[in-house]
Design a protein around this motif. Structure first.
Motif, PDB file in Angstrom:
ATOM      1  N   ARG A  34     -11.745  -1.822  -4.969  1.00  0.00           N
ATOM      2  CA  ARG A  34     -10.856  -1.998  -3.815  1.00  0.00           C
ATOM      3  C   ARG A  34     -11.441  -3.972  -3.704  1.00  0.00           C
ATOM      4  NH1 ARG A  34     -14.826   1.772  -2.445  1.00  0.00           N
ATOM      5  NH2 ARG A  34     -13.476   3.827  -1.144  1.00  0.00           N
ATOM      6  N   LEU A  35     -10.532  -4.168  -3.945  1.00  0.00           N
ATOM      7  CA  LEU A  35     -10.310  -6.018  -3.318  1.00  0.00           C
ATOM      8  C   LEU A  35     -10.145  -6.588  -2.819  1.00  0.00           C
ATOM      9  CD1 LEU A  35      -8.068  -6.027  -7.176  1.00  0.00           C
ATOM     10  CD2 LEU A  35     -10.336  -5.894  -6.680  1.00  0.00           C
ATOM     11  N   PRO A  36      -9.952  -7.223  -2.127  1.00  0.00           N
ATOM     12  CA  PRO A  36      -9.874  -8.509  -1.151  1.00  0.00           C
ATOM     13  C   PRO A  36      -8.386  -7.978  -0.476  1.00  0.00           C
ATOM     14  CG  PRO A  36     -11.473  -9.277  -2.477  1.00  0.00           C
ATOM     15  CD  PRO A  36     -11.072  -8.475  -3.121  1.00  0.00           C
ATOM     16  N   GLY A  37      -8.265  -8.072   0.335  1.00  0.00           N
ATOM     17  CA  GLY A  37      -6.597  -7.545   1.110  1.00  0.00           C
ATOM     18  C   GLY A  37      -5.605  -6.594   0.087  1.00  0.00           C
ATOM     19  N   MET A  38      -6.324  -6.198   0.221  1.00  0.00           N
ATOM     20  CA  MET A  38      -5.249  -4.452  -0.943  1.00  0.00           C
ATOM     21  C   MET A  38      -4.341  -3.822   0.531  1.00  0.00           C
ATOM     22  SD  MET A  38      -7.413  -2.036  -3.627  1.00  0.00           S
ATOM     23  CE  MET A  38      -7.604  -1.058  -2.275  1.00  0.00           C
ATOM     24  N   LEU A  39      -3.248  -3.718  -0.608  1.00  0.00           N
ATOM     25  CA  LEU A  39      -2.781  -3.458   0.626  1.00  0.00           C
ATOM     26  C   LEU A  39      -2.748  -1.229  -0.328  1.00  0.00           C
ATOM     27  CD1 LEU A  39       0.041  -5.810   1.106  1.00  0.00           C
ATOM     28  CD2 LEU A  39      -1.720  -4.962   2.604  1.00  0.00           C
ATOM     29  N   CYS A 200      -4.037  10.962 -11.246  1.00  0.00           N
ATOM     30  CA  CYS A 200      -3.314   9.251 -11.807  1.00  0.00           C
ATOM     31  C   CYS A 200      -2.957   8.083 -10.232  1.00  0.00           C
ATOM     32  CB  CYS A 200      -1.602   9.373 -12.212  1.00  0.00           C
ATOM     33  SG  CYS A 200      -1.936  10.890 -13.967  1.00  0.00           S
ATOM     34  N   GLY A 201      -3.487   7.093 -11.170  1.00  0.00           N
ATOM     35  CA  GLY A 201      -3.498   5.339 -10.135  1.00  0.00           C
ATOM     36  C   GLY A 201      -3.693   4.801 -10.716  1.00  0.00           C
ATOM     37  N   THR A 202      -3.410   3.528 -10.002  1.00  0.00           N
ATOM     38  CA  THR A 202      -3.559   2.379 -10.363  1.00  0.00           C
ATOM     39  C   THR A 202      -3.875   1.422  -9.236  1.00  0.00           C
ATOM     40  OG1 THR A 202      -2.208   1.193 -12.055  1.00  0.00           O
ATOM     41  CG2 THR A 202      -0.998   1.373 -10.082  1.00  0.00           C
ATOM     42  N   VAL A 203      -4.521   0.016  -9.454  1.00  0.00           N
ATOM     43  CA  VAL A 203      -4.606  -0.911  -8.857  1.00  0.00           C
ATOM     44  C   VAL A 203      -3.730  -1.965  -9.138  1.00  0.00           C
ATOM     45  CG1 VAL A 203      -6.275  -2.791  -7.152  1.00  0.00           C
ATOM     46  CG2 VAL A 203      -6.552   0.156  -7.689  1.00  0.00           C
ATOM     47  N   ALA A 204      -2.816  -2.803  -9.189  1.00  0.00           N
ATOM     48  CA  ALA A 204      -1.913  -3.927  -9.195  1.00  0.00           C
ATOM     49  C   ALA A 204      -2.219  -4.794  -8.551  1.00  0.00           C
ATOM     50  CB  ALA A 204      -0.720  -3.690  -9.446  1.00  0.00           C
ATOM     51  N   ILE A 209      -0.902 -17.582  -8.767  1.00  0.00           N
ATOM     52  CA  ILE A 209      -0.743 -19.207  -9.261  1.00  0.00           C
ATOM     53  C   ILE A 209      -1.409 -18.975 -10.926  1.00  0.00           C
ATOM     54  CG2 ILE A 209      -2.498 -20.856  -8.967  1.00  0.00           C
ATOM     55  CD1 ILE A 209      -3.171 -19.705  -5.946  1.00  0.00           C
ATOM     56  N   THR A 210      -1.882 -17.980 -11.507  1.00  0.00           N
ATOM     57  CA  THR A 210      -2.616 -18.162 -13.166  1.00  0.00           C
ATOM     58  C   THR A 210      -1.534 -16.809 -13.804  1.00  0.00           C
ATOM     59  OG1 THR A 210      -3.471 -16.343 -12.481  1.00  0.00           O
ATOM     60  CG2 THR A 210      -4.744 -17.899 -12.801  1.00  0.00           C
ATOM     61  N   GLY A 211      -0.466 -16.381 -12.841  1.00  0.00           N
ATOM     62  CA  GLY A 211       0.684 -15.689 -13.236  1.00  0.00           C
ATOM     63  C   GLY A 211       0.194 -14.181 -14.343  1.00  0.00           C
ATOM     64  N   LYS A 212      -1.292 -13.753 -14.069  1.00  0.00           N
ATOM     65  CA  LYS A 212      -2.001 -13.173 -14.776  1.00  0.00           C
ATOM     66  C   LYS A 212      -1.980 -12.397 -13.512  1.00  0.00           C
ATOM     67  CE  LYS A 212      -5.550 -11.939 -17.970  1.00  0.00           C
ATOM     68  NZ  LYS A 212      -6.492 -12.009 -18.470  1.00  0.00           N
ATOM     69  N   LEU A 213      -0.904 -10.641 -14.344  1.00  0.00           N
ATOM     70  CA  LEU A 213      -1.365  -9.387 -13.833  1.00  0.00           C
ATOM     71  C   LEU A 213      -2.582  -8.225 -14.225  1.00  0.00           C
ATOM     72  CD1 LEU A 213       0.186  -7.354 -12.366  1.00  0.00           C
ATOM     73  CD2 LEU A 213       1.368  -6.115 -14.614  1.00  0.00           C
ATOM     74  N   THR A 214      -3.827  -8.542 -13.110  1.00  0.00           N
ATOM     75  CA  THR A 214      -4.638  -7.197 -13.464  1.00  0.00           C
ATOM     76  C   THR A 214      -3.966  -6.210 -12.958  1.00  0.00           C
ATOM     77  OG1 THR A 214      -6.521  -9.443 -13.383  1.00  0.00           O
ATOM     78  CG2 THR A 214      -7.153  -6.936 -13.627  1.00  0.00           C
ATOM     79  N   VAL A 215      -4.604  -5.276 -13.736  1.00  0.00           N
ATOM     80  CA  VAL A 215      -4.245  -3.403 -13.563  1.00  0.00           C
ATOM     81  C   VAL A 215      -5.328  -3.003 -13.942  1.00  0.00           C
ATOM     82  CG1 VAL A 215      -2.340  -1.113 -13.887  1.00  0.00           C
ATOM     83  CG2 VAL A 215      -1.428  -3.831 -14.250  1.00  0.00           C
ATOM     84  N   TRP A 216      -5.734  -1.696 -12.832  1.00  0.00           N
ATOM     85  CA  TRP A 216      -6.564  -1.015 -13.188  1.00  0.00           C
ATOM     86  C   TRP A 216      -6.397   0.247 -12.959  1.00  0.00           C
ATOM     87  CZ3 TRP A 216      -7.946  -5.674 -10.532  1.00  0.00           C
ATOM     88  CH2 TRP A 216      -9.090  -6.273 -10.905  1.00  0.00           C
ATOM     89  N   LYS A 273      -0.256  -9.334  -2.719  1.00  0.00           N
ATOM     90  CA  LYS A 273      -1.703  -9.424  -2.628  1.00  0.00           C
ATOM     91  C   LYS A 273      -1.967  -7.858  -3.470  1.00  0.00           C
ATOM     92  CE  LYS A 273      -2.726 -10.912   1.253  1.00  0.00           C
ATOM     93  NZ  LYS A 273      -2.200 -11.035   2.446  1.00  0.00           N
ATOM     94  N   PRO A 274      -2.704  -7.558  -3.480  1.00  0.00           N
ATOM     95  CA  PRO A 274      -3.180  -6.213  -4.581  1.00  0.00           C
ATOM     96  C   PRO A 274      -2.662  -4.857  -3.926  1.00  0.00           C
ATOM     97  CG  PRO A 274      -5.447  -7.757  -4.380  1.00  0.00           C
ATOM     98  CD  PRO A 274      -4.183  -8.025  -3.256  1.00  0.00           C
ATOM     99  N   VAL A 275      -2.859  -4.542  -4.786  1.00  0.00           N
ATOM    100  CA  VAL A 275      -1.843  -3.069  -3.678  1.00  0.00           C
ATOM    101  C   VAL A 275      -2.173  -1.423  -5.255  1.00  0.00           C
ATOM    102  CG1 VAL A 275       0.235  -1.523  -3.676  1.00  0.00           C
ATOM    103  CG2 VAL A 275       0.563  -3.778  -3.311  1.00  0.00           C
ATOM    104  N   LYS A 276      -2.484  -0.348  -4.259  1.00  0.00           N
ATOM    105  CA  LYS A 276      -3.151   0.642  -5.118  1.00  0.00           C
ATOM    106  C   LYS A 276      -2.569   1.546  -4.932  1.00  0.00           C
ATOM    107  CE  LYS A 276      -7.703   1.051  -4.359  1.00  0.00           C
ATOM    108  NZ  LYS A 276      -9.033   2.141  -4.059  1.00  0.00           N
ATOM    109  N   TRP A 277      -1.921   2.294  -5.250  1.00  0.00           N
ATOM    110  CA  TRP A 277      -1.462   4.171  -5.820  1.00  0.00           C
ATOM    111  C   TRP A 277      -2.150   4.677  -6.314  1.00  0.00           C
ATOM    112  CZ3 TRP A 277       0.930   6.896  -9.552  1.00  0.00           C
ATOM    113  CH2 TRP A 277       1.604   7.747  -8.735  1.00  0.00           C
TER     114      TRP A 277
END
Ligand code: PCD
Ligand code: CU1
Length: 790
Positions: A34-39, A200-204, A209-216, A273-277
């Motif tokens: 769960r990330l702050p502001g996650m959609l 299956c699922g993911t949080v992207a 700002i940094t251009g870094k994509l983190t994917v759980w 924003k971070p997005v969970k599916w």
């Protein structure tokens, strides 16, 4: 350092280190992130199996107060992301633009403030479809009048994907012409599903700002996913981090990249924003990678006294709407070439034709190293059919035809080199454990009374540990795995590996490999995995490859550390390195065992002001990349005892004896757990599982009400035995085992049921052997199990 039963320093039984968090409910799965502001995202799926998309109206959904974005195929097409490459050199729609090609296909993606709003908004999207005739039957897909499913591909004028063959056709045909006895049979390995407990699922999370994509993500192959995301999206690979946290079962289902993952990434880019599916159960069963769906025609040739001479096979492989099979790319039919099984044959040939149908894509190696399960099922059914034809005992017929220990390394008729084996010993042990003769006597008595009891035998050879660089790659990526080992000044260690555990217990067994090599307790070794920022590159966990490949890397990197420790010890003891000998945990002076230094002492010295010898810069840390020279070939002998109720068709598996040989066992307790799980899987496939379709291409296996999982009620108390034939080329002599039981057991169960039905004149019934299928077969009216057409 002493080895105890519960706490071995190295290989042996020990309880799993990871269980401390699992049994307390402290695992962290993707849905726990769960990330702050996650959609939250949700996927709109096609209700039809084949239809042209006329229009997609998202205006009402966009007007929903909690909706932040609606993504369609058009949106993705604008970004060049509407289609993605598959692991089999095909393309797959991320969100449909032109047509939908299977029921459940992804059409649109809604991003909203919460999960419920996202789901609600799906109802507000208005899609107009123009229905097209669907093809759900692989055997009809090649008919000249069949509708063309992949009309998006320029060269594609029919539903044909590939033709592939292995073996020597001419020699095989000759062997068949010369044979005394030939038996043939059509058989289906039905479409089944890995059905892991966690879907299956993911949080992207794209950091603008940094251009870094983190994917759980629930991925079995974090590094491979990172490379693919980079290739497809153009985001630089070092700006992508894939984290695969705890995984609630993979079974091959989590090897590929699903459209939902890509949509979550796009959703995060679009909204900032971070997005969970996370998909639900029906989405998992209906749209993610299925397994098998092989329509096989087998022929076996033998002399009249039962010497098997040749095998000939033709397969129609149903790959669904997109060819996204996960397999090392030289082999469109995966490792089906091992269909010659465990026998000494003079010739063999197979052809496999891949076809598109209006069914979900995938063709994943569900607990099966790329089509080995299908291959083993085919040969083991054929051998039983031959035994029935010759009036011979199926175990004795196998015993006579099994490869002999002196024939290893054995080159098969289709070009595989089996590394090691003692097959007759394994079968003999299984027969002894089963009291085989007594079972046959009991069966004869029961048959007198009209009771249906069956004894089924299967023998399998697996091919695991993909794979040798000269023969295999995935999308051009060689299948070597890296390992990094750090030894802290106090002698505690951290091992970083590229493979990702999904329940197999790697945090324990990989620590045990280091422990065995360095002589420090497994509790002193932390295993880091499942995070591309923290671990060396490697292709991931599937095809039971972690032990054969990463296990090799872990042993080799430990040996590098041990050799470096020898140099430090020689400086400490002021002797020549050649005058030192190793015993688990310490180097000592030859002929003077009291003069020695433990790993912990050496580690500290490596960091101290000791004058370091040549070749040591100051610590023991090492890295390595392991290229496996060959696959490993575990094997086993299984015997299943069933009772069948003639009136209801109900099958009871009364006993199941499984003798497995996976070479050296790192942790016998974990190996047994792997075998238990695989046997339950195999029983499920044999007796109750199929993802069936009706004529309109509606999926009939989309919930656990329709797709049944075996429980302890259906499973007998498994009786396990073992033999140990080390792999000669693997650093610790181990072979993979994770999939063995799933590969070997379905044939044993089916052979047992058919054996029970023998007095009724039944010679074959396709899986799953549900009460309906068994009852119908007993009435002489077999049922087609994969289609709701009778
Ligand atoms: N010799 C030997 C071998 C092995 N082992 C162990 O056992 C396990 C396993 O291993 P392997 O065989 O190597 O395998 P991996 O790779 O690890 O894994 C994989 C597999 O695994 C299995 N199992 C399991 N379990 C669980 N719990 N979960 C899951 O999910 C799973 N999955 C499944 C599958 S299906 Mo595929 O993917 O289809 O291809 S493949 C697979 C690990 O822990 C190890 O370490 C030992 O000990 N010893
Ligand atoms: Cu398979």
């Amino acid at each position: 350092m002493t080895t105890t039963e519960e706490r071995p320093v190295g290989f042996g039984r020990m309880t799993r280190k990871e269980d401390a968090r699992f049994v307390r409910g402290h695992g962290t799965y993707v849905d726990d992130v769960r990330l702050p502001g996650m959609l939250h995202g949700a996927v709109l799926r096609s209700p039809l199996a084949h239809a042209r998309i006329v229009s997609v109206d998202t205006s009402a959904a966009e007007a929903h107060p909690k909706v932040k974005a609606v993504i369609t195929g058009e949106t993705l097409a604008g970004l060049g992301l509407a289609w993605m490459p598959t692991l089999s050199h095909d393309t797959q729609a991320v969100l449909a633009t032109d047509k939908v090609r299977f029921q459940g296909q992804e059409v649109a993606f809604v991003v909203a403030e919460d999960h419920y709003a996202a789901r609600d908004a799906l109802e507000l999207i208005d899609v107009e479809y123009e229905p097209l005739p669907p093809v759900a039957d692989a055997r009809r897909a090649l008919a000249p009048d069949a509708p063309v499913i992949r009309d998006d591909k320029e060269q594609q004028t029919d539903n044909h994907i590939f033709d592939w063959s292995a073996g020597d056709k001419e020699r095989t045909d000759e062997a068949f012409s010369a044979a005394d006895v030939v038996v043939e049979q059509d058989m289906l390995y039905p479409r089944v599903h890995p059905a892991p407990l966690e879907t299956c699922g993911t949080v992207a999370d794209m950091d603008a700002i940094t251009g870094k994509l983190t994917v759980w993500s629930t991925t079995q192959a974090p590094h491979a996913h990172r490379t693919l995301y980079a290739m497809v999206s153009g985001i630089p690979e070092h700006k992508i981090r894939i984290i695969s946290p705890d995984i609630g079962g993979g079974f091959g289902n989590k090897v590929g990249i699903y459209p939902g993952y890509v949509c979550a990434v796009v959703g995060s880019i679009v909204t900032g924003k971070p997005v969970k599916w996370v998909e639900d159960r029906s989405e998992n069963l209906m749209s993610t990678s299925f397994a098998r769906d092989y329509h096989m025609h087998g022929e076996i040739a033998a002399t009249k006294d039962g010497k098997i001479q040749a095998l000939r096979v033709h397969v129609i492989a149903d790959h669904g709407a997109f060819n996204s099979t996960a397999q090392p790319s030289n082999f469109p039919a995966g490792f089906f070439g091992v269909f010659t099984g465990s026998y000494d044959l003079a010739a063999a040939h197979c052809t496999v034709t891949g076809v598109y149908t209006n069914k979900a894509p995938g063709g994943v190696a569900y607990a099966c190293s790329f089509r080995v399960t299908e291959a083993v099922y085919l040969v083991e059914r054929m051998v039983d059919l031959l035994a029935a034809e010759l009036g011979e005992d199926p175990a004795e017929l196998r015993m006579r035809n099994l490869l002999r220990p002196g024939q290893f390394p054995y080159r098969t008729q289709t070009g595989w080199e089996y590394d090691s084996g003692d097959y007759p010993r394994a079968l003999r042990l299984a027969m002894d454990m089963a009291h085989y003769e007594d079972l046959r006597r009991e069966q004869a008595e029961k048959r007198e009374r009209g009771e249906l009891m069956g004894v089924g035998v299967s023998f399998f050879t697996e091919a695991v540990g993909a794979g040798p660089r000269k023969h295999m790659d995935i999308l051009g990526l060689g299948m070597a795995d890296g390992a990094e080992l750090r030894v802290h000044p106090t002698g505690k260690a951290v091992l970083r590996i590229s493979v990702q555990t999904q329940g197999q217990g790697h945090e324990t067994t990989f620590a045990q490999i280091v422990a065995e090599e360095l002589g420090i307790p497994p509790d002193d070794v932390e295993v880091v995995h499942g995070d591309t920022d923290q671990t060396p590159f490697g292709l991931g966990t599937y095809g039971s490859r972690s032990t054969p490949v990463s296990g090799g890397a872990a042993a080799m990197v430990s040996r590098k550390v041990r050799e470096r420790a020898r140099l430090v010890a020689s400086a400490m003891l002021e002797v020549n390195p050649d005058d030192l000998e190793w015993e688990k945990g310490r180097w000592f002076v030859t002929g003077d065992p009291d003069q020695g230094r433990s790993m912990a002492e050496i580690a500290l010295a490596a960091h101290s002001n000791l004058e370091l010898p040549e070749g040591v810069e100051g610590q023991l840390d090492a890295t390595c990349v392991y290229n496996p020279p060959n696959l490993t070939f575990p094997f086993g002998a299984y015997i299943c005892v069933t009772d069948v109720d003639a009136d209801t068709g109900q099958v009871k598996v009364r006993r199941f004896i499984a003798v497995d040989d996976c070479g050296i066992r790192i942790n016998p307790m974990i190996v047994e757990g792997q075998v238990h799980g695989g046997l339950a899987d195999g029983l499920g496939m044999a007796l109750m599982q199929v993802i069936a379709f009706d004529e309109d291409g509606n999926c009939l296996g989309g919930s656990f009400m329709d797709y049944l999982l075996p429980t302890s009620v259906e499973c007998p108390s498994w009786e396990l035995g073992e033999t140990v034939t080390p792999s000669p080329h693997h650093p610790i002599g181990a072979k993979g085992v994770g999939e063995s039981a799933t590969v070997g057991s379905p044939a044993a169960v089916v052979n047992a049921v058919i054996d029970a039905l023998k007095p009724l004149g039944v010679r074959h019934v396709d899986m799953p052997l549900t009460p309906a299928a068994v009852w119908r077969a007993a009435q002489g009216r077999p049922l087609r199990t994969d289609l709701a057409i009778t």
